[in-house]
Design a protein around this motif. Structure first.
Motif, PDB file in Angstrom:
ATOM      1  N   SER A  21     -96.052  -9.364   1.208  1.00 38.02           N
ATOM      2  CA  SER A  21     -95.185 -10.306   1.920  1.00 38.02           C
ATOM      3  C   SER A  21     -95.775 -11.709   1.927  1.00 38.02           C
ATOM      4  N   SER A  22     -97.091 -11.807   1.816  1.00 35.45           N
ATOM      5  CA  SER A  22     -97.735 -13.127   1.842  1.00 35.45           C
ATOM      6  C   SER A  22     -97.431 -13.923   0.573  1.00 35.45           C
ATOM      7  N   HIS A  23     -96.991 -13.237  -0.485  1.00 36.94           N
ATOM      8  CA  HIS A  23     -96.834 -13.924  -1.770  1.00 36.94           C
ATOM      9  C   HIS A  23     -95.415 -13.895  -2.309  1.00 36.94           C
ATOM     10  N   ALA A  24     -94.522 -13.185  -1.620  1.00 32.58           N
ATOM     11  CA  ALA A  24     -93.186 -13.010  -2.194  1.00 32.58           C
ATOM     12  C   ALA A  24     -92.352 -14.257  -1.995  1.00 32.58           C
ATOM     13  N   PRO A  25     -91.628 -14.674  -3.031  1.00 32.83           N
ATOM     14  CA  PRO A  25     -90.743 -15.825  -2.908  1.00 32.83           C
ATOM     15  C   PRO A  25     -89.494 -15.517  -2.097  1.00 32.83           C
TER      16      PRO A  25
ATOM     17  N   VAL B 154     -85.321 -15.608   1.888  1.00 28.80           N
ATOM     18  CA  VAL B 154     -86.029 -15.295   3.140  1.00 28.80           C
ATOM     19  C   VAL B 154     -87.472 -15.764   3.004  1.00 28.80           C
ATOM     20  N   PRO B 155     -87.999 -16.537   3.949  1.00 27.42           N
ATOM     21  CA  PRO B 155     -89.438 -16.818   3.934  1.00 27.42           C
ATOM     22  C   PRO B 155     -90.155 -15.639   4.595  1.00 27.42           C
ATOM     23  N   PRO B 156     -90.816 -14.779   3.799  1.00 30.40           N
ATOM     24  CA  PRO B 156     -91.255 -13.487   4.347  1.00 30.40           C
ATOM     25  C   PRO B 156     -92.271 -13.594   5.491  1.00 30.40           C
ATOM     26  N   VAL B 157     -93.224 -14.511   5.376  1.00 36.82           N
ATOM     27  CA  VAL B 157     -94.235 -14.567   6.434  1.00 36.82           C
ATOM     28  C   VAL B 157     -93.603 -15.043   7.738  1.00 36.82           C
TER      29      VAL B 157
ATOM     30  N   ALA C 237     -93.015  15.764   5.640  1.00 33.32           N
ATOM     31  CA  ALA C 237     -92.715  17.175   5.885  1.00 33.32           C
ATOM     32  C   ALA C 237     -93.960  17.905   6.372  1.00 33.32           C
ATOM     33  N   SER C 238     -95.126  17.471   5.899  1.00 28.36           N
ATOM     34  CA  SER C 238     -96.341  18.250   6.165  1.00 28.36           C
ATOM     35  C   SER C 238     -97.103  17.771   7.395  1.00 28.36           C
ATOM     36  N   LEU C 239     -96.725  16.628   7.961  1.00 28.39           N
ATOM     37  CA  LEU C 239     -97.440  16.140   9.147  1.00 28.39           C
ATOM     38  C   LEU C 239     -96.418  15.532  10.111  1.00 28.39           C
ATOM     39  N   ARG C 240     -96.085  16.296  11.138  1.00 26.68           N
ATOM     40  CA  ARG C 240     -95.087  15.837  12.098  1.00 26.68           C
ATOM     41  C   ARG C 240     -95.570  14.576  12.801  1.00 26.68           C
ATOM     42  N   GLY C 241     -94.664  13.657  13.015  1.00 28.55           N
ATOM     43  CA  GLY C 241     -95.000  12.418  13.712  1.00 28.55           C
ATOM     44  C   GLY C 241     -95.580  11.351  12.807  1.00 28.55           C
ATOM     45  N   PHE C 242     -95.786  11.668  11.541  1.00 27.44           N
ATOM     46  CA  PHE C 242     -96.297  10.669  10.587  1.00 27.44           C
ATOM     47  C   PHE C 242     -95.125  10.171   9.750  1.00 27.44           C
ATOM     48  N   TRP C 243     -94.752   8.929   9.971  1.00 27.10           N
ATOM     49  CA  TRP C 243     -93.594   8.337   9.305  1.00 27.10           C
ATOM     50  C   TRP C 243     -94.043   7.317   8.278  1.00 27.10           C
ATOM     51  N   VAL C 244     -93.121   7.022   7.357  1.00 25.38           N
ATOM     52  CA  VAL C 244     -93.428   6.101   6.272  1.00 25.38           C
ATOM     53  C   VAL C 244     -92.245   5.157   6.060  1.00 25.38           C
ATOM     54  N   ALA C 245     -92.551   3.873   5.866  1.00 23.06           N
ATOM     55  CA  ALA C 245     -91.528   2.911   5.402  1.00 23.06           C
ATOM     56  C   ALA C 245     -92.218   2.036   4.366  1.00 23.06           C
ATOM     57  N   GLU C 246     -92.168   2.495   3.119  1.00 19.79           N
ATOM     58  CA  GLU C 246     -92.917   1.823   2.058  1.00 19.79           C
ATOM     59  C   GLU C 246     -92.083   1.660   0.792  1.00 19.79           C
ATOM     60  N   ALA C 247     -92.650   0.875  -0.134  1.00 23.22           N
ATOM     61  CA  ALA C 247     -91.919   0.500  -1.357  1.00 23.22           C
ATOM     62  C   ALA C 247     -90.597  -0.165  -0.985  1.00 23.22           C
ATOM     63  N   VAL C 248     -90.658  -0.959   0.051  1.00 21.67           N
ATOM     64  CA  VAL C 248     -89.488  -1.671   0.554  1.00 21.67           C
ATOM     65  C   VAL C 248     -89.616  -3.130   0.159  1.00 21.67           C
ATOM     66  N   ARG C 249     -88.590  -3.689  -0.432  1.00 20.59           N
ATOM     67  CA  ARG C 249     -88.628  -5.099  -0.800  1.00 20.59           C
ATOM     68  C   ARG C 249     -88.274  -5.969   0.408  1.00 20.59           C
ATOM     69  N   VAL C 250     -88.587  -7.229   0.332  1.00 20.61           N
ATOM     70  CA  VAL C 250     -88.166  -8.177   1.369  1.00 20.61           C
ATOM     71  C   VAL C 250     -86.661  -8.014   1.585  1.00 20.61           C
ATOM     72  N   THR C 251     -85.968  -7.891   0.475  1.00 18.95           N
ATOM     73  CA  THR C 251     -84.512  -7.744   0.464  1.00 18.95           C
ATOM     74  C   THR C 251     -84.008  -6.664   1.416  1.00 18.95           C
ATOM     75  N   HIS C 252     -84.753  -5.555   1.487  1.00 22.78           N
ATOM     76  CA  HIS C 252     -84.282  -4.422   2.277  1.00 22.78           C
ATOM     77  C   HIS C 252     -85.070  -4.256   3.576  1.00 22.78           C
ATOM     78  N   SER C 253     -85.966  -5.207   3.855  1.00 26.43           N
ATOM     79  CA  SER C 253     -86.948  -4.984   4.924  1.00 26.43           C
ATOM     80  C   SER C 253     -86.298  -4.736   6.284  1.00 26.43           C
ATOM     81  N   ALA C 254     -85.397  -5.604   6.702  1.00 31.19           N
ATOM     82  CA  ALA C 254     -84.806  -5.433   8.030  1.00 31.19           C
ATOM     83  C   ALA C 254     -83.901  -4.201   8.065  1.00 31.19           C
ATOM     84  N   GLY C 255     -83.155  -3.995   7.001  1.00 32.29           N
ATOM     85  CA  GLY C 255     -82.267  -2.836   6.950  1.00 32.29           C
ATOM     86  C   GLY C 255     -83.036  -1.534   6.990  1.00 32.29           C
TER      87      GLY C 255
END
Ligand code: FAD
Length: 770
Positions: free
Chosen positions: A43-47, A140-143, A324-342
């Motif tokens: 996010s520090s470098h994305a246009p 979007v200015p990501p920072v 699936a293997s660790l309850r309570g451990f969530w992930v939100a990754e490989a998300v672009r700035v474009t989709h970040s809020a959504g």
């Protein structure tokens, strides 16, 4: 609310903290290894270019929410976007993309070169043949977006701590208990990894595979070149380039270079760990191409240039959800700035309400089979995904990694000239080259004729006339042991039926949305065989299984065929000890027995609307099963048939496919899976018959009524038994009335279509029940 720790204060972690605190979950701690909020992550470098038009409705919606939200927070410059075409193929692609925008509610228009140059005067319009203009796209200015969301979350109780590198994820009995840095512990009920390209490292701490590949991507800023801040963001995908303005300068990004996968261990240990040295050699061609499109750039030079690191997945979709293997451990990754809020909103809903408001199956962390998590698979497919960022992709284009999963029938299929497609790692015959093409094949438009053969017609017709063998192995098979109440509680049906009964129903989520469609065969008092769609069904059943209920994915150890057609009974009768007479083995029944020497499970079901059975056995008996049927089939004119014929026959019968025709956003009434009750649904999955022009849509095209977009196509095929192309589409109920005329947008053309009563073929199911 629960105690939540978020790892990563990039744009995604900050957006999630904002969404959670906004829902009243105020005990939120966000940790970042870097300083706040220029953390050194992507996010520090994305246009921050945001293009909302995508083939996927889900991704388009995530982008739309991002635009709306950041505009409301003063973090969005609505400069619009322009995508130019320099070839006829690209122009056609832009028309297709215009269609996606119409389907998903992102208005756009296709412009001629002069209009493009009016929007973007620095273009050399002599090299372009047209463009797509999306007025609501922008920057979007990501920072800043991260900072603004963090400030709001902080005001509601969240805390953000920089310079805290998480080194451990702690857990007990399959549940996460918190995270730790070198010298501090942070207990938590829920941990969300928003670590971006570092996702795999955090995943390793939690024992959760995170299938993404960090890759470098070239980005430069130029010296003054006559740009201005009101210019639309620009894409030149024929040369894998994009542009934005910074005052009178340009930023230029390129995807056209050797793939540069990055090993996390090789990232620089300075303040900019996701910024690698520029590789000028690989940029030379791109710079020349940039100067051809924008001649003013020829007088400029590079002021700043680097290879920025971002995350790429095998299929290009993000990774969202609870492991699936660790309850309570969530992930939100490989998300672009474009989709970040959504994406953050969807994950927050999922955490707080138990389900996201929109369908996320394409993005679900648990969508992969074991082989699809293999580092080699992820790497090779992610490299291709990156290389094709700007490509013109046909939905059936073959992926780079093949023969990952093959059914035991594969050698026999290859002998018969099978042409294979791929789905979820499986090789699936599309058609068989040894079947003859029809004498007078119907014309078909160039796009829908790709990865397609007129032989499909022969296979479809011979299925209706004689008998055909379809490979059903890629379906997911699950053995469930436990009381019927378990499956009845998760589906739309009561599966407490006599042993030997099969029920077709759907898995429903807590809000009554369709999680999957399944067949449930009761094989014993507490023994069920579930036929489903993929790993998400297995995950869903496992998550809900109480102690004493066992859920076992037996897909890999088993295999099966569909044997369908009027001659199916005569073919199997002499081979089996099972009574296959019309009275002895009725529709929606299951029997176990032998077929020759092969122990089989016979399900009297049909994916194509003809008499016959799904026949399953263990993988070790697969070849024998195929050969036994093939031998016996000679005198009945048995053929092997592929997916193309299957899809045509399926649509003629109105059989739905989960994920395409219906998702969690749809209920069984709307999807037409059961008669609507008192409440008339607002919209319906509707059957359309198209004018026979040779055009056959593939899905996701817009449907118009009176000139306005009113819905979208989910799937389509030529129906040879009905003599016209068939499409299924979501339409408002008021229009879903037989006889209504609508139009389908297809590459800038309008195809005439009429709502038809369904199913189109054998509505009384006489052929099934004979
Ligand atoms: P990040 O911003 O990387 O945040 C992850 C955070 O996790 C980091 O701050 C990191 O320090 C922290 N972290 C990692 N490990 C730990 C740990 N062990 N402990 C504590 N904290 C940790 N996207 C677009 O939509 N449009 C574009 O135009 C665009 N252009 C791009 C151009 C370039 C050159 C690059 C590199 C990317 C571009 N992207 C673009 C992609 C976009 O930048 C990323 O997808 C997005 O910023 C990811 O946000 P994030 O919050 O998930 O990741």
């Amino acid at each position: 609310g629960p105690t939540v720790v978020i790892i990563g204060a990039g744009i995604v972690g900050c957006a999630l903290a904002d969404e959670l605190t906004g829902r009243g979950w105020t005990d939120v701690t966000v940790l970042d290894q870097g300083p706040l909020f220029e953390t050194g992550g992507s996010s520090s470098h994305a246009p921050g270019l945001v293009f909302q038009t995508e083939p996927s409705r889900t991704m388009s919606r995530l982008a739309r929410y991002t635009v709306e939200k950041y505009a409301g927070l003063g973090c969005f410059a609505p400069v619009g976007s322009l995508e130019v075409a320099t070839t006829p193929a690209r122009l056609a692609e832009l028309h297709r993309r215009f269609g996606f925008g119409q389907s998903w509610g992102v208005p756009s228009s296709v412009l001629d070169p002069a209009a493009c140059a009016t929007l973007f005067p620095l273009l050399d319009k002599s090299i372009i043949v047209g463009g797509l203009h999306v007025p609501s796209d922008g920057l979007v200015p990501p920072v800043r977006a991260a900072e603004v969301q963090a400030a709001r979350a902080t005001s509601l109780g969240a805390r953000f701590l920089g310079n805290r590198a998480v080194t451990r994820v702690t857990s007990r009995s399959g549940r996460v208990t918190g995270v730790a840095t070198a010298d501090e512990e942070f207990p938590a009920d829920l941990v969300v990894s928003c670590a971006g390209l570092w996702g795999p490292a955090i995943g390793a701490m939690a024992g959760v595979p995170i299938p993404l590949l960090p890759m470098a991507h070239q980005y430069v800023r130029t010296t003054a070149a006559g740009a201005s801040d009101d210019l639309p963001i620009l894409r030149h995908q024929d040369r894998d380039l994009y542009f934005r303005a910074y005052g009178d300068r340009f930023g230029v990004g390129s995807h056209r270079h050797e793939p540069m996968p990055v090993d996390l261990a090789d990232l620089p240990g300075d303040a900019h760990p996701s910024k690698l040295p520029f590789t000028p050699d690989t940029f030379r061609q791109s710079w020349a191409a940039a100067g051809e499109l924008i001649p003013a750039l020829r007088g400029a030079t590079l002021e700043d240039a680097f290879n920025g690191v971002l995350s790429v997945t095998a299929d290009g979709f993000p990774l969202l959800g609870e492991a699936a293997s660790l309850r309570g451990f969530w992930v939100a990754e490989a998300v672009r700035v474009t989709h970040s809020a959504g994406a953050a909103k969807a994950v927050a809903e999922w955490m707080a309400d138990g389900r996201p408001a929109i369908d996320l199956h394409e993005c679900d962390l648990n969508r992969f089979d074991a082989a699809q998590l293999a580092p080699d698979y992820v790497r090779r497919r992610a490299i291709r995904t990156f290389a094709e960022t700007d490509g013109i992709r046909h939905p059936a284009d073959p992926p780079p990694v093949r023969n990952v999963r093959v059914s035991p029938f594969h050698p026999r299929q290859a002998e018969l000239g099978a042409v294979f497609g791929e789905a979820a790692g499986w090789e699936r015959p599309l058609w068989y080259a040894t079947n003859p093409p029809p004498e007078a094949p119907r014309p078909r438009d160039e796009w829908s004729a790709r990865h397609w053969s007129p032989i499909a017609e022969t296979e479809a017709r011979l299925t209706r006339r004689r008998v055909a063998l379809y490979d059903m192995t890629p379906l997911t098979r699950i053995n469930v042991t436990g009381p019927p109440s378990f499956l009845s509680g998760l589906t739309a049906a009561d599966v407490d039926r006599p042993v030997g009964t099969v029920v077709y129903t759907c898995l429903l989520d807590p809000a009554g949305g369709i999680r999957g469609d399944v067949t449930v065969a009761r094989l014993g008092e507490d023994r069920f065989r579930v036929g489903g769609n993929g790993p998400l069904d297995v995950d869903w059943l496992r998550r809900h299984a109480p102690p004493g209920v066992s859920v076992r994915d037996v897909t890999g150890g088993t295999c099966g065929v569909g044997l369908w057609g009027p001659a199916a009974r005569e073919l199997v009768a002499p081979l089996t000890d099972v009574d296959v007479s019309a009275e002895g083995f009725r529709y929606y029944r299951a029997r176990e027995g032998y077929l020759g020497t092969v122990p089989v499970l016979l399900l009297r079901l049909s994916g194509v609307g003809e008499l016959g059975w799904e026949i399953y056995t263990e993988a070790q008996y697969g070849l024998r099963l195929w050969d036994t049927l093939w031998e016996a089939g000679r005198e009945h004119g048995l053929i092997a048939a592929g997916r193309l014929a299957f899809d045509s026959l399926r649509l003629e019968k109105g059989y739905r496919t989960w994920g395409r025709d219906m998702t969690t956003e749809d209920g069984p009434d709307q999807a037409g899976l059961r008669p609507a009750g008192d409440r008339v649904p607002d919209r319906r999955l509707t059957c359309l018959l198209l004018a026979d022009t040779g055009d056959v849509p593939l899905g996701r095209e817009p449907v118009y009524a009176g000139g306005f977009p009113v819905g979208h196509v989910t799937g389509a095929a030529y129906g040879w038994s009905v003599g016209a192309p068939i499409a299924y589409a979501w339409l408002p109920s008021a229009l879903a009335v037989p006889g209504t005329q609508v139009e389908i947008g297809y590459f800038g053309r309008l195809l005439l279509a009429t709502v038809a009563a369904e199913p189109l073929f054998d509505p009384q199911n006489e052929r099934l029940r004979r």
